[in-house]
Scaffold this active site. Structure first.
Site, short mmCIF file in Angstrom:
data_model
loop_
_atom_site.label_atom_id
_atom_site.label_comp_id
_atom_site.label_asym_id
_atom_site.label_seq_id
_atom_site.Cartn_x
_atom_site.Cartn_y
_atom_site.Cartn_z
N ASP A 138 -1.69 6.85 6.36
CA ASP A 138 -2.78 5.98 5.91
C ASP A 138 -3.02 4.97 7.02
OD1 ASP A 138 -4.45 4.11 4.78
OD2 ASP A 138 -3.11 3.57 3.13
N TRP B 43 0.82 -1.21 0.00
CA TRP B 43 0.00 0.00 0.00
C TRP B 43 0.85 1.26 0.00
CZ3 TRP B 43 -4.45 -0.65 -1.89
CH2 TRP B 43 -5.12 -1.87 -1.72
N LYS C 164 -12.58 -1.71 7.27
CA LYS C 164 -11.85 -2.70 8.04
C LYS C 164 -12.17 -2.61 9.53
CE LYS C 164 -8.18 -2.36 4.58
NZ LYS C 164 -8.35 -3.63 3.88
#
Length: 363
Positions: free
Chosen positions: A174, A103, A198
């Site tokens: 993030d 990511w 999530k």
């Protein structure tokens, strides 16, 4: 009683049964309105209350200072990969990135479309099995911001502490896969973003927490939808918001508060993941953790079995026992158990027991 799967999906992920049942009760008729929250105008008083309550709950749970704004946006963290450099990366400055896995690589790739970038630290030489030491992070003098991915869902690594770069650059994180899973000093960061799917709710809404001074200089040449100041001025209501997703975030925040807040959730998460990590570490090598021990995530447990055919059998037999989502990401293979906030302790205990039984039968 409703039969529930042992849900270890990496995202969209498990939601608490209590939250789902509350939403079910209000799905057709929200608080006597004669319609669902999904049918309401986002300009209505009822929806504005949901929007404001969600912000208030988040501020209270996370201890967000008054000089920060809370935004509910769309486009997922992937859109934030671009919005961050579009809004923060001025000419003559660089976006610095700590490379920790899949990511962070995607975030860097997007930033490279908009200006100069630099790699402040990387664990690529170790196949991203660890988080770089904070002392190894070198922030260039011209850096506008330092971007970190606090938890890598694919590799299963997580920052244990955050770099302190306040004197040099804005810290951007993030936190898509560990938001609200543990206490965080928000004042360390200029900007935090996270997809909700999530730890915070269903897919469709992205949380942004942004400090006043970081948001003030959104370039006016950017499209309105891609400027942070647009959404701040409109209180996240510039365009039609993902109203049902924001409503679900509100319910999720109420659930976290009812369980004692983030400190208690943090301990609960550590208790859950310990069960599975112990099953790996005490297997005598039958299971092998992918992430180095000091960088292990409490959200995504990545592991392997010494034989690829046994991994396939593990997946097949676990699915037959009601376990879902244990196959590793397609880019890296292996096995992965995602143990986000809403995954019950009982599910983690059941997985640990299954792992021991599988080893006994196949070791």
């Amino acid at each position: 009683m409703t039969k529930r799967a042992f849900n270890f999906n990496a995202g969209p992920a498990a939601l608490p049964l209590e939250v789902l049942e509350r939403a079910q009760q209000q799905f057709v008729d929200y608080e006597g309105a004669g319609m669902s929250i999904m049918e309401m105008s986002h300009r209505s008083a009822a929806y504005e209350q949901v929007n404001n309550d969600a912000q208030t709950l988040l501020r209270r749970l996370y201890g967000i200072p008054d000089n920060y704004h809370v935004l509910f946006l769309q486009g997922g963290a992937s859109t934030q990969f671009a919005m961050v450099p579009m809004n923060l990366l001025q000419p003559g400055r660089a976006g610095a990135y700590v490379m920790t896995g899949s990511w962070s690589k995607k975030a860097l790739k997007e930033a490279q479309l908009f200006g100069e970038t630099a790699i402040a630290a990387s664990s690529e030489s170790d196949s991203y099995t660890r988080i770089p030491s904070l002392s190894d992070i070198e922030v260039p003098a011209e850096a506008a911001y330092l971007h970190i991915t606090s938890n890598e869902t694919i590799e299963g690594t997580q920052f244990g502490a955050y770099p302190n770069v306040a004197d040099h650059a804005t810290l951007v994180a993030d936190m898509s896969s560990d938001i609200l899973s543990r206490p965080v000093d928000v004042s360390q960061f200029g900007l935090i973003y996270a997809g909700a799917q999530k730890n915070l709710g269903p897919s469709g809404v992205t949380l942004v927490i942004i400090r006043d001074d970081v948001a003030v200089d959104s370039p006016k040449h950017l499209p309105a939808m891609l400027r942070y100041d647009t959404h701040i001025k409109a209180n996240s209501l510039y365009n039609t918001p993902p109203s049902f997703s924001v409503y679900m975030v509100k319910l999720m925040l109420e659930w976290i508060e009812a369980r004692g807040g983030i400190a208690q959730i943090d301990q609960y998460n550590r208790d859950k993941t310990k069960l599975i990590y112990d099953a790996i570490d005490q297997s005598g090598g039958f299971y092998r953790g992918v992430a180095q021990a000091a960088s292990r995530s409490t959200m995504n447990i990545t592991f392997r079995i010494h034989d690829a055919e046994l991994e396939k059998r593990f997946i097949k037999e676990s699915e037959a026992q009601g376990f879902v989502g244990l196959k590793g990401h397609r880019d890296v293979g292996g096995l992965r158990a995602s143990t986000y906030n809403a995954v019950p302790l009982e599910s983690c205990r059941a997985l640990a027991e299954f792992m021991k039984e599988f080893q006994a039968s196949n070791g």
